[in-house]
Structure formats: structure tokens, C-alpha cells
Scaffold this motif. Structure first.
Motif, PDB file in Angstrom:
ATOM      1  N   ASN A   1       0.776  -1.340   0.080  1.00  0.00           N
ATOM      2  CA  ASN A   1      -0.001  -0.036   0.064  1.00  0.00           C
ATOM      3  C   ASN A   1       0.772   1.276  -0.230  1.00  0.00           C
ATOM      4  N   VAL A   2       0.680   2.236  -0.894  1.00  0.00           N
ATOM      5  CA  VAL A   2       1.719   3.541  -1.039  1.00  0.00           C
ATOM      6  C   VAL A   2       0.346   4.414  -0.754  1.00  0.00           C
ATOM      7  N   LEU A   3       0.909   5.296   0.283  1.00  0.00           N
ATOM      8  CA  LEU A   3       0.004   6.364   0.594  1.00  0.00           C
ATOM      9  C   LEU A   3       0.723   7.595   0.271  1.00  0.00           C
ATOM     10  N   ILE A   4      -0.365   8.141  -0.636  1.00  0.00           N
ATOM     11  CA  ILE A   4       0.295   9.458  -1.400  1.00  0.00           C
ATOM     12  C   ILE A   4      -0.566  10.598  -0.977  1.00  0.00           C
ATOM     13  N   ASP A   5      -0.085  11.713  -0.586  1.00  0.00           N
ATOM     14  CA  ASP A   5      -0.561  12.987  -0.037  1.00  0.00           C
ATOM     15  C   ASP A   5      -1.310  13.613  -1.162  1.00  0.00           C
ATOM     16  N   LYS A   6      -2.169  14.838  -0.713  1.00  0.00           N
ATOM     17  CA  LYS A   6      -2.724  15.699  -1.951  1.00  0.00           C
ATOM     18  C   LYS A   6      -1.894  16.536  -2.756  1.00  0.00           C
ATOM     19  N   ASN A   7      -0.543  16.684  -2.273  1.00  0.00           N
ATOM     20  CA  ASN A   7       0.540  17.181  -3.076  1.00  0.00           C
ATOM     21  C   ASN A   7       1.063  16.415  -3.994  1.00  0.00           C
ATOM     22  N   GLY A   8       0.826  15.016  -4.095  1.00  0.00           N
ATOM     23  CA  GLY A   8       1.497  14.182  -4.870  1.00  0.00           C
ATOM     24  C   GLY A   8       2.701  13.477  -4.362  1.00  0.00           C
ATOM     25  N   PHE A   9       3.156  13.465  -3.071  1.00  0.00           N
ATOM     26  CA  PHE A   9       4.235  12.933  -2.463  1.00  0.00           C
ATOM     27  C   PHE A   9       3.917  11.893  -1.624  1.00  0.00           C
ATOM     28  N   ILE A  10       4.758  10.719  -1.647  1.00  0.00           N
ATOM     29  CA  ILE A  10       4.559   9.482  -0.982  1.00  0.00           C
ATOM     30  C   ILE A  10       4.642   9.796   0.556  1.00  0.00           C
ATOM     31  N   SER A  11       3.649   9.519   1.353  1.00  0.00           N
ATOM     32  CA  SER A  11       3.921   9.636   2.909  1.00  0.00           C
ATOM     33  C   SER A  11       4.468   8.580   3.389  1.00  0.00           C
ATOM     34  N   GLU A  12       4.180   7.185   2.836  1.00  0.00           N
ATOM     35  CA  GLU A  12       4.580   6.005   3.364  1.00  0.00           C
ATOM     36  C   GLU A  12       4.213   4.886   2.523  1.00  0.00           C
ATOM     37  N   ILE A  13       5.199   3.706   2.471  1.00  0.00           N
ATOM     38  CA  ILE A  13       4.793   2.611   1.758  1.00  0.00           C
ATOM     39  C   ILE A  13       4.736   1.694   2.843  1.00  0.00           C
ATOM     40  N   ILE A  14       3.669   0.879   2.746  1.00  0.00           N
ATOM     41  CA  ILE A  14       3.434  -0.292   3.782  1.00  0.00           C
ATOM     42  C   ILE A  14       3.560  -1.614   3.082  1.00  0.00           C
ATOM     43  N   LEU A  15       4.454  -2.532   3.492  1.00  0.00           N
ATOM     44  CA  LEU A  15       4.748  -3.814   2.781  1.00  0.00           C
ATOM     45  C   LEU A  15       3.921  -4.765   3.735  1.00  0.00           C
ATOM     46  N   GLY A  16       3.185  -5.375   3.046  1.00  0.00           N
ATOM     47  CA  GLY A  16       2.355  -6.718   3.762  1.00  0.00           C
ATOM     48  C   GLY A  16       0.990  -5.991   4.375  1.00  0.00           C
ATOM     49  N   VAL A  17       0.379  -6.732   5.065  1.00  0.00           N
ATOM     50  CA  VAL A  17      -0.870  -6.132   5.647  1.00  0.00           C
ATOM     51  C   VAL A  17      -0.871  -5.803   7.042  1.00  0.00           C
ATOM     52  N   LEU A  18      -1.740  -4.840   7.353  1.00  0.00           N
ATOM     53  CA  LEU A  18      -1.822  -4.161   8.427  1.00  0.00           C
ATOM     54  C   LEU A  18      -3.288  -4.485   9.109  1.00  0.00           C
ATOM     55  N   SER A  19      -3.512  -4.260  10.554  1.00  0.00           N
ATOM     56  CA  SER A  19      -4.721  -4.490  10.860  1.00  0.00           C
ATOM     57  C   SER A  19      -5.670  -3.321  10.292  1.00  0.00           C
ATOM     58  N   ALA A  20      -6.958  -3.480  10.527  1.00  0.00           N
ATOM     59  CA  ALA A  20      -7.933  -2.394   9.937  1.00  0.00           C
ATOM     60  C   ALA A  20      -7.584  -1.091  10.703  1.00  0.00           C
ATOM     61  N   GLU A  21      -7.295  -1.530  12.123  1.00  0.00           N
ATOM     62  CA  GLU A  21      -7.365  -0.220  13.099  1.00  0.00           C
ATOM     63  C   GLU A  21      -5.916   0.543  12.620  1.00  0.00           C
ATOM     64  N   GLU A  22      -4.942  -0.263  12.391  1.00  0.00           N
ATOM     65  CA  GLU A  22      -3.588   0.512  12.326  1.00  0.00           C
ATOM     66  C   GLU A  22      -3.572   1.190  10.738  1.00  0.00           C
ATOM     67  N   LEU A  23      -4.424   0.419   9.772  1.00  0.00           N
ATOM     68  CA  LEU A  23      -4.551   1.128   8.361  1.00  0.00           C
ATOM     69  C   LEU A  23      -5.461   2.474   8.677  1.00  0.00           C
TER      70      LEU A  23
END
Length: 186
Positions: free
Chosen positions: A154-176
Motif C-alpha cells: 500500500n502506497v499512501l500519497i498525499d494531496k500534493n502528490g508526495f509519498i507519505s508512506e509505503i506499507i509492505l504486507g498487511v496491517l490490521s484495520a485499526e492500524e490502517l
């Protein structure tokens, strides 16, 4: 006396000469003001947090999806494969979060079809009733742009088009969800 006077004049001339050299050196070595606003370099693009997200567009039916700079809402790119057990575990929760945050977040499911079988991926979408857009990365080019290595990613990209985080593997629903809240400011 003439010799003493001549020597004093020579010393005085030498002192003036050295003073002029010292002043000239100081003037040349002082930092010069540089206008910061003239900087026109493009931000670095890459598959790491803090970098501009690598651009791509995909045509799915009559709609076009993609990432290329600033956008109205942040986006999560969810790279998955139908044979991936953690992807199966994540799909229902990701779908719920995508619906819950649909006003402030886009979620793009990207099946890495180069490492999957498209009919199986299509069955996966139907089975989990995915409500967010799903695209098929037939040649794995998007996954490669993001240096994909595992499923899910999962690649999280902010409104400015910058990557804020890359998540490898699955997270719990709460963490996500915590990460979604941080990304969207919700």
C-alpha cells in the motif's frame, strides 16, 4: 634622515598595500545573497517516502485513473494479486475503509496482472465486492515504478502528490485506519 624617512614611507606603503589586500579578500569571501524563489528544480520522483510519487495513468473502460502531482484527495495505491492470502485478508477491511473515507480519500486497487491471471483477479473483485476502482497492471510497469516486492503493498500519497508512506504486507484495520486519518487529516 632621508634613509629613515624612506624606510618609514616604504613600511607605510607596505601596510597600506596589505590593508587593501585584506579588504579585497574579505569582500570577495563574504557570502553573496541568492534569491531562494528562483529555484526551479523539479522535486525528486521515486518510490520512497518524501519523494514525488512516480506518475502513471491507466485506462479502465471509459475512465482514466492515475497519479501525477497534486490532486483533490490523497490516494492509496493497493497493489495485490488474487493468489495472495494476505491480500484476501486485507480486501474486506480495505473496502470498508475506502467506503467510509470516500469523501476525503481515493483508493486504487492495482492488480499486478503480470504476476497473476486476469480472470482470477476479476473473480477476486467480485467475491470481495470491491467498491473502489480496480486497474490491471498487465505488464507490471506500475508495480515496477514503485519498486514493488511483496503483496499487498500500500502506497499512501498525499494531496500534493508526495509519498507519505509505503506499507509492505498487511496491517490490521485499526492500524490502517490510523494511517488514513493521518494522511487525510480526518
Amino acid at each position: 634622515m632621508k634613509a629613515v624617512h624612506k624606510r618609514n614611507v616604504t613600511i607605510l606603503a607596505l601596510i597600506v598595500f596589505l590593508a587593501v589586500l585584506a579588504i579585497e579578500h574579505k569582500v570577495k569571501s563574504e557570502p553573496k545573497a541568492v534569491a531562494v524563489l528562483q529555484q526551479t528544480a523539479e522535486p525528486e520522483t521515486g518510490a520512497s517516502a518524501g519523494l514525488k510519487a512516480p506518475p502513471f495513468t491507466v485506462q479502465e473502460g471509459d475512465k482514466q485513473y492515475g497519479v501525477d502531482g497534486a490532486r483533490e484527495k490523497p490516494v492509496i495505491l493497493n497493489f495485490w494479486a488474487s493468489w495472495c492470502d494476505p491480500c484476501r485478508q486485507e480486501a474486506p477491511e480495505l473496502n470498508k475503509l475506502a467506503m467510509k473515507y470516500s469523501k476525503v480519500l481515493d483508493v486504487y486497487g492495482i492488480n499486478v496482472t503480470s504476476q497473476d491471471y486476469k480472470p482470477n483477479a476479476e473473480r477476486f473483485v467480485k467475491k470481495y465486492m470491491l467498491t473502489f476502482p480496480v486497474m490491471y497492471d498487465l505488464k507490471g510497469q506500475i508495480f515496477d515504478k514503485y519498486n514493488g516486492a511483496v503483496f499487498p503493498t500500500n502506497v499512501l500519497i498525499d494531496k500534493n502528490g508526495f509519498i507519505s508512506e509505503i506499507i509492505l504486507g498487511v496491517l490490521s484495520a485499526e492500524e490502517l485506519e490510523k494511517k488514513i486519518i493521518a494522511l487525510t487529516g480526518s
